[in-house]
Design a protein around this motif. Structure first.
Motif, PDB file in Angstrom:
ATOM      1  N   LYS A 155     115.635 -67.225   9.920  1.00 28.61           N
ATOM      2  CA  LYS A 155     115.410 -67.974  11.155  1.00 28.61           C
ATOM      3  C   LYS A 155     113.909 -68.126  11.411  1.00 28.61           C
ATOM      4  CE  LYS A 155     119.800 -66.534  13.201  1.00 28.61           C
ATOM      5  NZ  LYS A 155     120.471 -65.698  14.227  1.00 28.61           N
ATOM      6  N   GLU A 156     113.498 -69.339  11.739  1.00 29.70           N
ATOM      7  CA  GLU A 156     112.081 -69.660  11.885  1.00 29.70           C
ATOM      8  C   GLU A 156     111.399 -68.866  12.995  1.00 29.70           C
ATOM      9  OE1 GLU A 156     111.257 -73.780  12.273  1.00 29.70           O
ATOM     10  OE2 GLU A 156     112.290 -74.353  10.412  1.00 29.70           O
ATOM     11  N   ASP A 157     112.118 -68.558  14.085  1.00 33.06           N
ATOM     12  CA  ASP A 157     111.507 -67.838  15.203  1.00 33.06           C
ATOM     13  C   ASP A 157     110.848 -66.538  14.756  1.00 33.06           C
ATOM     14  OD1 ASP A 157     112.233 -69.765  17.017  1.00 33.06           O
ATOM     15  OD2 ASP A 157     114.070 -68.750  17.646  1.00 33.06           O
ATOM     16  N   PHE A 158     111.397 -65.918  13.711  1.00 29.16           N
ATOM     17  CA  PHE A 158     110.889 -64.621  13.283  1.00 29.16           C
ATOM     18  C   PHE A 158     109.525 -64.738  12.611  1.00 29.16           C
ATOM     19  CE2 PHE A 158     115.087 -63.543  14.412  1.00 29.16           C
ATOM     20  CZ  PHE A 158     115.067 -62.188  14.701  1.00 29.16           C
ATOM     21  N   GLY A 159     109.147 -65.952  12.231  1.00 31.13           N
ATOM     22  CA  GLY A 159     107.807 -66.147  11.701  1.00 31.13           C
ATOM     23  C   GLY A 159     106.736 -66.023  12.780  1.00 31.13           C
ATOM     24  N   HIS A 160     107.134 -66.091  14.035  1.00 25.63           N
ATOM     25  CA  HIS A 160     106.190 -65.995  15.156  1.00 25.63           C
ATOM     26  C   HIS A 160     106.306 -64.669  15.902  1.00 25.63           C
ATOM     27  CE1 HIS A 160     105.403 -70.230  14.554  1.00 25.63           C
ATOM     28  NE2 HIS A 160     106.689 -70.507  14.701  1.00 25.63           N
ATOM     29  N   LEU A 161     107.183 -63.802  15.458  1.00 26.20           N
ATOM     30  CA  LEU A 161     107.380 -62.538  16.171  1.00 26.20           C
ATOM     31  C   LEU A 161     106.202 -61.614  15.890  1.00 26.20           C
ATOM     32  CD1 LEU A 161     110.813 -60.861  16.588  1.00 26.20           C
ATOM     33  CD2 LEU A 161     108.754 -59.497  16.503  1.00 26.20           C
ATOM     34  N   PRO A 162     105.549 -61.092  16.933  1.00 23.70           N
ATOM     35  CA  PRO A 162     104.347 -60.273  16.733  1.00 23.70           C
ATOM     36  C   PRO A 162     104.684 -58.831  16.330  1.00 23.70           C
ATOM     37  CG  PRO A 162     104.755 -60.508  19.080  1.00 23.70           C
ATOM     38  CD  PRO A 162     105.798 -61.349  18.370  1.00 23.70           C
ATOM     39  N   GLU A 186     111.642 -52.925  26.530  1.00 19.47           N
ATOM     40  CA  GLU A 186     110.819 -53.928  27.203  1.00 19.47           C
ATOM     41  C   GLU A 186     109.805 -54.543  26.253  1.00 19.47           C
ATOM     42  OE1 GLU A 186     109.190 -51.820  30.515  1.00 19.47           O
ATOM     43  OE2 GLU A 186     111.081 -51.862  31.667  1.00 19.47           O
ATOM     44  N   ARG A 187     109.216 -53.719  25.371  1.00 18.25           N
ATOM     45  CA  ARG A 187     108.248 -54.236  24.396  1.00 18.25           C
ATOM     46  C   ARG A 187     108.918 -55.199  23.420  1.00 18.25           C
ATOM     47  NH1 ARG A 187     105.068 -49.873  20.847  1.00 18.25           N
ATOM     48  NH2 ARG A 187     107.189 -49.489  20.073  1.00 18.25           N
ATOM     49  N   ALA A 188     110.108 -54.853  22.969  1.00 17.99           N
ATOM     50  CA  ALA A 188     110.819 -55.715  22.017  1.00 17.99           C
ATOM     51  C   ALA A 188     111.191 -57.048  22.660  1.00 17.99           C
ATOM     52  CB  ALA A 188     112.064 -54.998  21.506  1.00 17.99           C
ATOM     53  N   LEU A 189     111.678 -56.999  23.896  1.00 15.84           N
ATOM     54  CA  LEU A 189     112.075 -58.236  24.564  1.00 15.84           C
ATOM     55  C   LEU A 189     110.860 -59.126  24.833  1.00 15.84           C
ATOM     56  CD1 LEU A 189     114.750 -56.888  27.084  1.00 15.84           C
ATOM     57  CD2 LEU A 189     115.126 -58.113  24.925  1.00 15.84           C
ATOM     58  N   ALA A 190     109.718 -58.521  25.143  1.00 12.38           N
ATOM     59  CA  ALA A 190     108.497 -59.302  25.345  1.00 12.38           C
ATOM     60  C   ALA A 190     108.054 -59.955  24.038  1.00 12.38           C
ATOM     61  CB  ALA A 190     107.386 -58.409  25.893  1.00 12.38           C
ATOM     62  N   ALA A 191     108.181 -59.242  22.950  1.00 15.93           N
ATOM     63  CA  ALA A 191     107.821 -59.805  21.645  1.00 15.93           C
ATOM     64  C   ALA A 191     108.743 -60.959  21.292  1.00 15.93           C
ATOM     65  CB  ALA A 191     107.892 -58.719  20.571  1.00 15.93           C
ATOM     66  N   TRP A 192     110.017 -60.810  21.616  1.00 21.88           N
ATOM     67  CA  TRP A 192     110.972 -61.880  21.328  1.00 21.88           C
ATOM     68  C   TRP A 192     110.668 -63.115  22.174  1.00 21.88           C
ATOM     69  CZ3 TRP A 192     113.733 -63.688  17.758  1.00 21.88           C
ATOM     70  CH2 TRP A 192     114.763 -64.602  17.999  1.00 21.88           C
ATOM     71  N   ALA A 193     110.341 -62.911  23.433  1.00 21.24           N
ATOM     72  CA  ALA A 193     109.996 -64.040  24.300  1.00 21.24           C
ATOM     73  C   ALA A 193     108.753 -64.762  23.769  1.00 21.24           C
ATOM     74  CB  ALA A 193     109.737 -63.546  25.726  1.00 21.24           C
ATOM     75  N   HIS A 194     107.805 -64.004  23.235  1.00 24.80           N
ATOM     76  CA  HIS A 194     106.617 -64.604  22.645  1.00 24.80           C
ATOM     77  C   HIS A 194     106.975 -65.478  21.455  1.00 24.80           C
ATOM     78  CE1 HIS A 194     103.132 -64.665  19.886  1.00 24.80           C
ATOM     79  NE2 HIS A 194     102.393 -64.664  20.974  1.00 24.80           N
ATOM     80  N   SER A 195     107.872 -64.972  20.598  1.00 16.81           N
ATOM     81  CA  SER A 195     108.257 -65.755  19.420  1.00 16.81           C
ATOM     82  C   SER A 195     108.974 -67.029  19.801  1.00 16.81           C
ATOM     83  CB  SER A 195     109.136 -64.910  18.489  1.00 16.81           C
ATOM     84  OG  SER A 195     110.424 -64.710  19.039  1.00 16.81           O
ATOM     85  N   LYS A 196     109.765 -66.979  20.876  1.00 16.16           N
ATOM     86  CA  LYS A 196     110.505 -68.172  21.318  1.00 16.16           C
ATOM     87  C   LYS A 196     109.592 -69.198  21.947  1.00 16.16           C
ATOM     88  CE  LYS A 196     114.515 -68.454  21.353  1.00 16.16           C
ATOM     89  NZ  LYS A 196     115.440 -69.020  20.353  1.00 16.16           N
ATOM     90  N   GLY A 197     108.393 -68.762  22.409  1.00 16.33           N
ATOM     91  CA  GLY A 197     107.469 -69.679  23.047  1.00 16.33           C
ATOM     92  C   GLY A 197     106.692 -70.542  22.086  1.00 16.33           C
TER      93      GLY A 197
END
Length: 466
Positions: free
Chosen positions: A296-303, A454-465
């Motif tokens: 999935k492409e989103d994971f290329g942006h996950l920090p 909370e850290r994981a969910l923030a990272a996921w939100a970043h990748s979706k942005g």
């Protein structure tokens, strides 16, 4: 060439062995034996896989499995030829030495083995047979004639084609060539650890080889009907523990299926696990880089975390020093035995990815080196399922709570086995001992569950942005 020992007038036939180290239900051996004297060859090819050469735990298993296979072949009047190098070069050289022109082998679906098969077919008459899966990978197609990407419809379609055909018996004898080619010494390959010898726990746990696989299968037959109720309980060990035997082909999935299919109870759940193994091969057939690339492409942006802090946390995870007893028990079991309970595999994978926010590929590589059942398809598919990055996976935002999982699946006894620092804790305390004064050196948590979530969910939100 005339076989001076058996009188067989046909030229010798090579059997190229890889992850199919058995004599029963082995179509390549059966077909080769019907055509002439058989020359079984195992090639230690570390050049074709490159960075996917077998890990240390797999090499330990391989040594023992090859030793057992050679003994079984000698009982049939044959022997195992060992050579090291590129598969096509080695097999061509052996063919010239014995006067053979044809090679029989089982299909393999890892990208490097598919490349090796193409290379061998350019220099010899290569005949490939099916036999390592319930159905040939790539043959189970949807209504549009395309391979499935999602497990559930794949399993439904595969199930309609089952049961698999009855297993083939092992040949009663194998004709030998007039002259055997030279062979490496297994000891020369140095597959076993020596300085230090870290394999004591694996020797205590496993019996590699076809006989060991059959013994493990027969033991599981007695428990197969209770599979669904016991497979998630690490303290009970309700899984089959057949995975390394299946990976190395010491037993075929057809043999496993027919042995347990009539066990009743919840055995269908186990049969579905055999189907998952087929599914994983279908995935890597469609996506050869699945072990190295998120689907999935989103994971290329996950920090993902990196640097000294992440490296320190990764080392603590590898060593079973995270401060989460169920995670640490699993990682210590892995290091000691080369294997880890299925439910615990999911827990430790989720913890690395979501609690520590470390790229799933770091975990996949650790498993590749330390698992005796390190299978490219299954390992990649399972890690991408845990991460949420796969073509069929749980969502990243579904974050396992290891303390809850530990209590839910009654892991107290399992933790006592593998985390002796906590052996005196009660069942109520052991899942989350906190900062009790009697921890005896057991580490504090690397990160608290809520903060990690909370850290994981923030990272996921970043990748979706992005």
């Amino acid at each position: 060439m005339t076989d001076k020992r058996s009188g067989n007038m046909n030229p010798p036939v090579i059997v190229w062995l890889r992850r199919d180290l058995r004599l029963s239900d082995q179509p390549a051996i059966v077909e080769a034996a019907s055509q002439g004297p058989v020359v079984p060859v195992y090639v230690l090819d570390d050049e074709t896989p490159k960075h996917r050469r077998m890990g240390a735990a797999s090499r330990w298993w391989l040594h023992n499995s090859l030793e057992k296979l050679d003994a079984a072949l000698r009982a049939k009047g044959s022997r195992l030829i060992l050579r090291k190098g590129r598969s096509e070069e080695v097999l061509k050289a052996v063919a010239e030495e014995v006067g053979a022109s044809s090679v029989h082998a089982l299909h393999h679906y890892e990208p490097w083995w598919r490349n090796a098969e193409k290379a061998v077919a350019q220099v010899l008459d290569l005949h490939l047979h099916h036999g390592n899966y319930l159905a040939p990978p790539g043959s189970v197609l949807n209504g549009s004639g395309r391979p499935y990407k999602i497990y559930t419809p794949f399993w439904r379609a595969l199930h309609e084609r089952l049961p698999p055909i009855e297993p083939l018996p092992a040949p009663r004898k194998l004709d030998a060539p007039g002259n055997w080619p030279g062979s490496d010494s297994l000891k020369e390959w140095r597959l076993l650890p020596s300085a230090p010898d870290w394999a004591g726990g694996m020797r205590d746990t496993w019996e590699p080889g076809e006989a060991g696989a059959q013994a493990r299968l027969q033991a599981f037959v007695e428990e197969a009907s209770a599979y669904e109720s016991q497979r998630n309980l690490p303290s009970v060990e309700g899984t089959s523990m057949l995975s390394p035997h299946l990976h190395f082909g010491e037993i075929s999935p057809s043999q496993a299926w027919h042995a347990v299919a009539d066990a009743g109870g919840s055995v269908e759940t186990f049969l579905g696990e055999l189907g998952w193994r087929d599914y994983a091969q279908n995935v890597i057939l469609q996506f050869p880089e699945y072990g190295n690339r998120s689907a999935k492409e989103d994971f290329g942006h996950l920090p993902w975390r990196s640097g000294k802090g992440a490296d320190s946390d990764l080392a603590a995870w590898q060593q079973g020093r995270t401060g989460y007893p169920i995670v640490d028990a699993g990682m210590r079991q892995l290091w000691h035995t080369g294997w880890i309970h299925n439910r615990v595999r999911m827990i430790v994978a989720s913890f690395l990815i979501k609690h520590l926010l470390i790229d799933w590929r770091a975990g996949e590589q650790w498993f590749w080196d330390t698992l005796v059942d390190a299978d490219y398809g299954s390992n990649a598919v399972n890690w991408q399922w845990s991460a949420g990055s796969g073509v069929d996976a749980q969502m990243f935002v579904r974050i396992m709570a290891p303390l809850t999982q530990s209590e839910k699946f009654d892991a107290a006894g399992y933790i006592r086995d593998w985390v002796p620092e906590l052996a005196d804790f009660s069942d109520a305390e052991i899942h989350d001992p906190g900062s009790a004064s009697r921890l005896r050196g057991y580490p504090a948590k690397l990160v608290e569950h809520r903060a990690a979530r909370e850290r994981a969910l923030a990272a996921w939100a970043h990748s979706k942005g992005h």
